[in-house]
Design a protein around this motif. Structure first.
Motif, PDB file in Angstrom:
ATOM      1  N   HIS A  70       0.851  -1.202   0.000  1.00 41.43           N
ATOM      2  CA  HIS A  70       0.000   0.000   0.000  1.00 41.43           C
ATOM      3  C   HIS A  70       0.875   1.236   0.000  1.00 41.43           C
ATOM      4  O   HIS A  70       1.950   1.248   0.581  1.00 41.43           O
ATOM      5  CB  HIS A  70      -0.868   0.056   1.271  1.00 41.43           C
ATOM      6  N   TYR A  71       0.405   2.276  -0.684  1.00 42.54           N
ATOM      7  CA  TYR A  71       0.933   3.621  -0.467  1.00 42.54           C
ATOM      8  C   TYR A  71      -0.190   4.377   0.221  1.00 42.54           C
ATOM      9  O   TYR A  71      -1.128   4.815  -0.428  1.00 42.54           O
ATOM     10  CB  TYR A  71       1.252   4.319  -1.791  1.00 42.54           C
ATOM     11  N   GLY A  72      -0.130   4.508   1.509  1.00 39.33           N
ATOM     12  CA  GLY A  72      -1.256   5.113   2.227  1.00 39.33           C
ATOM     13  C   GLY A  72      -2.507   4.295   1.992  1.00 39.33           C
ATOM     14  O   GLY A  72      -2.538   3.097   2.272  1.00 39.33           O
ATOM     15  N   ASN A  73      -3.531   4.929   1.433  1.00 42.97           N
ATOM     16  CA  ASN A  73      -4.782   4.217   1.174  1.00 42.97           C
ATOM     17  C   ASN A  73      -4.781   3.462  -0.154  1.00 42.97           C
ATOM     18  O   ASN A  73      -5.676   2.671  -0.422  1.00 42.97           O
ATOM     19  CB  ASN A  73      -5.960   5.202   1.161  1.00 42.97           C
ATOM     20  N   LEU A  74      -3.777   3.739  -0.969  1.00 44.54           N
ATOM     21  CA  LEU A  74      -3.738   3.126  -2.287  1.00 44.54           C
ATOM     22  C   LEU A  74      -3.150   1.717  -2.215  1.00 44.54           C
ATOM     23  O   LEU A  74      -2.022   1.528  -1.791  1.00 44.54           O
ATOM     24  CB  LEU A  74      -2.879   4.005  -3.215  1.00 44.54           C
ATOM     25  N   HIS A  75      -3.942   0.735  -2.624  1.00 51.98           N
ATOM     26  CA  HIS A  75      -3.498  -0.650  -2.616  1.00 51.98           C
ATOM     27  C   HIS A  75      -2.782  -0.906  -3.940  1.00 51.98           C
ATOM     28  O   HIS A  75      -3.421  -1.196  -4.948  1.00 51.98           O
ATOM     29  CB  HIS A  75      -4.725  -1.562  -2.462  1.00 51.98           C
ATOM     30  N   VAL A  76      -1.471  -0.784  -3.950  1.00 57.84           N
ATOM     31  CA  VAL A  76      -0.753  -0.699  -5.219  1.00 57.84           C
ATOM     32  C   VAL A  76      -0.313  -2.075  -5.735  1.00 57.84           C
ATOM     33  O   VAL A  76      -0.177  -2.264  -6.948  1.00 57.84           O
ATOM     34  CB  VAL A  76       0.410   0.311  -5.120  1.00 57.84           C
ATOM     35  N   LEU A  77      -0.112  -3.047  -4.837  1.00 54.38           N
ATOM     36  CA  LEU A  77       0.099  -4.430  -5.268  1.00 54.38           C
ATOM     37  C   LEU A  77      -0.893  -5.314  -4.524  1.00 54.38           C
ATOM     38  O   LEU A  77      -0.902  -5.354  -3.292  1.00 54.38           O
ATOM     39  CB  LEU A  77       1.537  -4.903  -4.979  1.00 54.38           C
ATOM     40  N   GLY A  99       0.481  -3.249 -19.029  1.00 51.68           N
ATOM     41  CA  GLY A  99      -0.699  -2.753 -18.333  1.00 51.68           C
ATOM     42  C   GLY A  99      -0.731  -1.243 -18.319  1.00 51.68           C
ATOM     43  O   GLY A  99       0.289  -0.596 -18.575  1.00 51.68           O
ATOM     44  N   PRO A 100      -1.903  -0.674 -18.019  1.00 55.97           N
ATOM     45  CA  PRO A 100      -2.029   0.779 -18.061  1.00 55.97           C
ATOM     46  C   PRO A 100      -1.145   1.466 -17.030  1.00 55.97           C
ATOM     47  O   PRO A 100      -0.710   0.854 -16.067  1.00 55.97           O
ATOM     48  CB  PRO A 100      -3.513   1.023 -17.755  1.00 55.97           C
ATOM     49  N   SER A 101      -0.896   2.736 -17.267  1.00 54.76           N
ATOM     50  CA  SER A 101      -0.101   3.537 -16.347  1.00 54.76           C
ATOM     51  C   SER A 101      -0.771   3.557 -14.972  1.00 54.76           C
ATOM     52  O   SER A 101      -1.988   3.671 -14.866  1.00 54.76           O
ATOM     53  CB  SER A 101      -0.002   4.945 -16.921  1.00 54.76           C
ATOM     54  N   GLY A 102       0.040   3.391 -13.946  1.00 50.81           N
ATOM     55  CA  GLY A 102      -0.489   3.366 -12.587  1.00 50.81           C
ATOM     56  C   GLY A 102      -0.926   1.992 -12.134  1.00 50.81           C
ATOM     57  O   GLY A 102      -1.431   1.828 -11.018  1.00 50.81           O
ATOM     58  N   ALA A 103      -0.703   0.968 -12.985  1.00 50.66           N
ATOM     59  CA  ALA A 103      -1.129  -0.386 -12.644  1.00 50.66           C
ATOM     60  C   ALA A 103      -0.293  -1.000 -11.530  1.00 50.66           C
ATOM     61  O   ALA A 103      -0.711  -1.958 -10.882  1.00 50.66           O
ATOM     62  CB  ALA A 103      -1.071  -1.278 -13.882  1.00 50.66           C
ATOM     63  N   GLY A 104       0.917  -0.462 -11.325  1.00 50.96           N
ATOM     64  CA  GLY A 104       1.792  -1.019 -10.298  1.00 50.96           C
ATOM     65  C   GLY A 104       2.956  -1.803 -10.873  1.00 50.96           C
ATOM     66  O   GLY A 104       3.663  -2.504 -10.146  1.00 50.96           O
ATOM     67  N   LYS A 105       3.213  -1.648 -12.174  1.00 47.75           N
ATOM     68  CA  LYS A 105       4.280  -2.402 -12.829  1.00 47.75           C
ATOM     69  C   LYS A 105       5.657  -2.003 -12.292  1.00 47.75           C
ATOM     70  O   LYS A 105       6.472  -2.872 -11.977  1.00 47.75           O
ATOM     71  CB  LYS A 105       4.233  -2.167 -14.350  1.00 47.75           C
ATOM     72  N   SER A 106       5.889  -0.702 -12.177  1.00 49.27           N
ATOM     73  CA  SER A 106       7.183  -0.256 -11.649  1.00 49.27           C
ATOM     74  C   SER A 106       7.358  -0.711 -10.213  1.00 49.27           C
ATOM     75  O   SER A 106       8.434  -1.167  -9.820  1.00 49.27           O
ATOM     76  CB  SER A 106       7.283   1.274 -11.698  1.00 49.27           C
ATOM     77  N   THR A 107       6.299  -0.594  -9.446  1.00 49.08           N
ATOM     78  CA  THR A 107       6.364  -0.986  -8.042  1.00 49.08           C
ATOM     79  C   THR A 107       6.705  -2.476  -7.935  1.00 49.08           C
ATOM     80  O   THR A 107       7.517  -2.872  -7.085  1.00 49.08           O
ATOM     81  CB  THR A 107       5.028  -0.691  -7.342  1.00 49.08           C
ATOM     82  N   LEU A 108       6.129  -3.275  -8.806  1.00 46.90           N
ATOM     83  CA  LEU A 108       6.426  -4.713  -8.812  1.00 46.90           C
ATOM     84  C   LEU A 108       7.908  -4.963  -9.082  1.00 46.90           C
ATOM     85  O   LEU A 108       8.577  -5.704  -8.350  1.00 46.90           O
ATOM     86  CB  LEU A 108       5.571  -5.401  -9.888  1.00 46.90           C
TER      87      LEU A 108
END
Ligand SMILES: Nc1ncnc2c1ncn2[C@@H]1O[C@H](COP(=O)(O)OP(=O)(O)O)[C@@H](O)[C@H]1O
Ligand SMILES: [Mg+2]
Lengths: 259, 231
Positions: free
Chosen positions: A27-34, A51-60
């Motif tokens: 999570h980033y704060g309230n955002l469930h990113v993975l 996947g679309p931008s903001g999907a969490g690919k970089s975070t993965l």
């Protein structure tokens, strides 16, 4: 205890995936990113993440070499859980090559120094040995004649190829690419993709975030489609691009194919 | 001008103290300030907090008070510098580096380090985050990331503010005079006492020497900046 069990437990054994993510949450704060990520990547496999931008690919990607921490779940590299911090974590990162969208070459070092810094400081190789191997790798990615220049003197495509050589110089077990061609002018994309295809053909294990369908079709064993932090669909490239299952993937492909 | 020329050796001796205070505190504050900057940008919360606390405390305290602390208050809590007593004989008399000199040097070092830290930190913040990430990604531990990648680039961006810090330091050495080191300012007062009518020439002579010293620092900083320029 059976022989099979023994080999499965041994690090470096061939039976297990090289990279394994199980139940990964972030999570980033309230955002469930993975969201509950399950992903196995076999030795020598090339996985394209799309996947679309903001999907969490970089975070993965960043979670796999722990540039980002995760809240829950486990990530294993070669059977070993990712270390929390310190020396062990640094050692893990040395085994995971990373190529960034914005190249991130060391601005104060020459091209050759960029490639030899890690081998000398982390792998404790001699300068002569590191230079020799560094030059070989620079030749291999086609920038050998630029070895003495500084990154700012190179084109984007050349810089990204140096960045790939820098990662390869560490003899990584797996290479992560986070949109390696997104910051490049169209005429430079191919020179970078060619290097990546060559790498795939040589058997490197690769996780590649990219929207380059040509690359996915040529080099990928599998396409992983992510949206809103979750893996929505996994398929071989041909199936994914011609006959996607999920509506999200159909929608997404419709958008990127249109332009 | 006669009084200045007559006492040239004593003046030279006084400036020797000034330069020694400057050099020792300059090197010391650069080392300490670099460590503090490392603490402030590092991954360990306790150290970040300690670094920030140090800077807030020391930077916001007048220099005189910092030096008075080491000169008069610290001995009360058994922080003494009595073991230091170096005598450097010169033609014009001895240069004596004693406990008072040491207390002043430590005070100047600790005070200046806070400013060095902030100058470096502004330089570190000017280095794009991707540089440190790329270094971490090849497996460098925090110390290596700082030493080989971030600090060399930060240092370059920090040279102008660092030069300002060192210029302030050489002028701040005069505070040591107020506390018993026979540096330039003390000598100037002494000469004015000998010959009050020569007040203006004495003043100009001392100011001129400080200008020259500061210009030397500026020049050195300029050269350094050119040398470490990224192509
Ligand atoms: N450091 C961060 N702090 C807060 N939110 C972030 C941070 N990094 C990324 N995000 C958010 O997480 C989501 C996923 O980001 P990212 O992994 O970069 O997606 P992608 O690479 O698929 O475009 C985005 O909504 C992004 O805004
Ligand atoms: Mg991204």
């Amino acid at each position: 205890m059976t022989v099979q069990e023994e080999s499965a437990a041994a690090p470096g054994g061939t039976g297990q995936p090289l990279v394994r993510l199980t139940g990964v949450q972030k999570h980033y704060g309230n955002l469930h990113v993975l969201k509950d990520i399950e992903l196995d990547v076999a030795r020598g496999e090339v996985v394209v993440v799309i996947g679309p931008s903001g999907a969490g690919k970089s975070t993965l990607c960043r979670a796999i070499n722990r540039l980002e921490t995760i809240d829950e779940g486990d990530i294993f590299l070669d059977g070993q859980p990712l270390p929390q911090e310190g020396k062990a974590l640094a050692r893990l990162r040395a085994d995971v090559g990373m190529v960034f969208q914005s190249f991130n070459l060391f601005a104060h070092k020459t091209v050759l120094e960029n490639v030899t810094l890690g081998p000398i400081k982390v792998r404790k190789k001699s300068k002569a040995e590191a230079d020799k191997r560094g030059k070989e790798l620079l030749d291999r990615v086609g920038v050998g004649h630029q070895a003495g220049k500084y990154p700012a003197q190179l084109s984007g495509g050349q810089q990204q190829r140096v960045a790939i050589a820098r990662a390869l110089a560490m003899d990584p077990k797996v290479m992560l690419f986070d949109e390696p061609t997104s910051a490049l002018d169209p005429e430079m994309i191919k020179e970078v993709l060619d290097v990546m295809v060559d790498l795939a053909e040589r058997g490197m294990t690769m996780i590649v975030v990219t929207h380059e369908m040509g690359f996915a079709r040529t080099a990928a064993n599998r396409v992983v489609f992510m949206a809103d932090g979750a893996i929505v669909e996994t398929a071989d490239p041909e199936t994914f691009f011609t006959n996607p299952e999920s509506d999200r993937a159909k929608d997404f492909l419709g958008k990127i194919l249109k332009h | 001008m006669d009084v200045v020329w007559e006492h040239r050796e004593a003046i030279a001796l006084a400036f020797a103290y000034t330069v020694l205070l400057f050099l020792i505190a300059g090197v010391g504050s650069t080392i300490l300030g670099t460590l503090l900057a490392g603490m402030r940008v590092g991954p360990i919360p306790v150290l970040r907090w300690a670094g920030a606390g140090y800077v807030t405390l020391v930077r916001n305290t007048p220099l005189v008070i910092v030096i008075i602390f080491f000169r008069y208050a610290a001995p009360k809590i058994d922080l003494k510098f009595n073991f230091i007593d170096v005598v450097i004989p010169t033609g014009a008399g001895d240069i004596r580096l004693n406990n008072i000199f040491a207390a002043c040097t430590v005070g100047l070092t600790m005070y200046t380090a806070a400013f060095v830290c902030e100058a470096l930190r502004s330089g570190i913040n000017a280095v794009p985050l991707g540089q440190a990430e790329a270094a971490r990604a090849v497996g460098m531990p925090f110390g290596g990331v700082m030493r080989h990648v971030v600090l060399p680039q930060a240092f370059r961006a920090s040279i102008p503010p660092l030069a300002n810090v060192q210029i302030a330091l050489i002028k701040n050495t005069t505070v040591a005079g107020a506390l018993g080191v026979a540096e330039a300012f003390v000598r100037m007062r002494g000469l004015i006492n000998i010959d009050a009518t020569a007040r203006i020439p004495i003043f100009i002579a001392f100011a001129a020497i400080f200008v020259v010293l500061v210009e030397i620092i500026s020049f050195a900083a300029h050269r350094l900046e050119r040398r470490v320029r990224v192509a």
